[in-house]
Design a protein around this motif. Structure first.
Motif, PDB file in Angstrom:
ATOM      1  N   GLY A   1      -7.491 -11.265   1.105  1.00  0.00           N
ATOM      2  CA  GLY A   1      -6.927 -11.981   2.245  1.00  0.00           C
ATOM      3  C   GLY A   1      -7.971 -12.770   3.010  1.00  0.00           C
ATOM      4  O   GLY A   1      -7.734 -13.910   3.425  1.00  0.00           O
TER       5      GLY A   1
ATOM      6  N   GLU B   1      -7.535  -5.775  -1.421  1.00  0.00           N
ATOM      7  CA  GLU B   1      -6.565  -6.717  -0.871  1.00  0.00           C
ATOM      8  C   GLU B   1      -7.007  -7.272   0.481  1.00  0.00           C
ATOM      9  O   GLU B   1      -6.699  -8.416   0.822  1.00  0.00           O
ATOM     10  N   THR B   2      -7.744  -6.496   1.261  1.00  0.00           N
ATOM     11  CA  THR B   2      -8.291  -7.016   2.516  1.00  0.00           C
ATOM     12  C   THR B   2      -9.281  -8.142   2.224  1.00  0.00           C
ATOM     13  O   THR B   2      -9.240  -9.213   2.846  1.00  0.00           O
TER      14      THR B   2
ATOM     15  N   ALA C   1      -6.035  -1.591  12.292  1.00  0.00           N
ATOM     16  CA  ALA C   1      -5.601  -0.478  11.461  1.00  0.00           C
ATOM     17  C   ALA C   1      -4.728   0.455  12.293  1.00  0.00           C
ATOM     18  O   ALA C   1      -4.716   0.391  13.516  1.00  0.00           O
TER      19      ALA C   1
ATOM     20  N   ASN D   1       0.836  -1.183   0.000  1.00  0.00           N
ATOM     21  CA  ASN D   1       0.000   0.000   0.000  1.00  0.00           C
ATOM     22  C   ASN D   1       0.875   1.239   0.000  1.00  0.00           C
ATOM     23  O   ASN D   1       1.960   1.257   0.553  1.00  0.00           O
TER      24      ASN D   1
ATOM     25  N   ILE E   1      -6.736  -0.985  -0.760  1.00  0.00           N
ATOM     26  CA  ILE E   1      -6.813  -1.502   0.612  1.00  0.00           C
ATOM     27  C   ILE E   1      -8.007  -2.442   0.754  1.00  0.00           C
ATOM     28  O   ILE E   1      -7.881  -3.556   1.278  1.00  0.00           O
ATOM     29  N   VAL E   2      -9.176  -2.025   0.292  1.00  0.00           N
ATOM     30  CA  VAL E   2     -10.381  -2.853   0.404  1.00  0.00           C
ATOM     31  C   VAL E   2     -10.232  -4.126  -0.419  1.00  0.00           C
ATOM     32  O   VAL E   2     -10.523  -5.231   0.062  1.00  0.00           O
TER      33      VAL E   2
ATOM     34  N   ILE F   1      -9.663  -7.198  12.179  1.00  0.00           N
ATOM     35  CA  ILE F   1      -8.871  -6.360  11.285  1.00  0.00           C
ATOM     36  C   ILE F   1      -8.376  -5.178  12.100  1.00  0.00           C
ATOM     37  O   ILE F   1      -9.155  -4.476  12.739  1.00  0.00           O
TER      38      ILE F   1
END
Length: 103
Positions: free
Chosen positions: A28, A24-25, A45, A5, A21-22, A43
């Motif tokens: 995962g 790849e989250t 942050a 990122n 970000i969304v 999760i």
């Protein structure tokens, strides 16, 4: 896929690449779910950035990074007005280099 990122420039602001970000989250989470039953999920942050939601609870871009230059003046001004002890006792923020604009 190796995803790193980074911040992007948007409308003259330093912003997070929120779509990446969304995406790849979720990738995962899907990979973890493919390994077997998921019984819990957490999760974490960094928690110094924020986004706003509209009245339909939709995210309003841009998601501005704490590294955006606009925060430098505020960071310099607030301790003089409020005092570092009060800021720390209220928020827990410490006055260390990672909480300042990165040069």
């Amino acid at each position: 896929m190796n995803c790193q990122n980074s911040v992007i420039q948007r409308d003259g602001k330093v912003c997070w690449n929120w779509d990446l970000i969304v995406t790849e989250t979720l990738n995962g989470i899907r990979k973890a779910a493919a390994l077997g039953p998921v019984t819990s999920l957490a999760i974490d942050a960094w928690a110094v950035d924020y986004g706003f939601l509209d009245r339909f609870e939709e995210l309003l871009p841009p998601i501005v990074s704490y590294r955006d230059p606009r925060v430098v003046a505020t960071f310099a001004d607030i301790p003089d007005r409020i005092g570092k002890p009060r800021i720390y006792s209220t928020t827990g923020i410490q006055f260390i280099s990672l909480n300042k604009k990165q040069q």
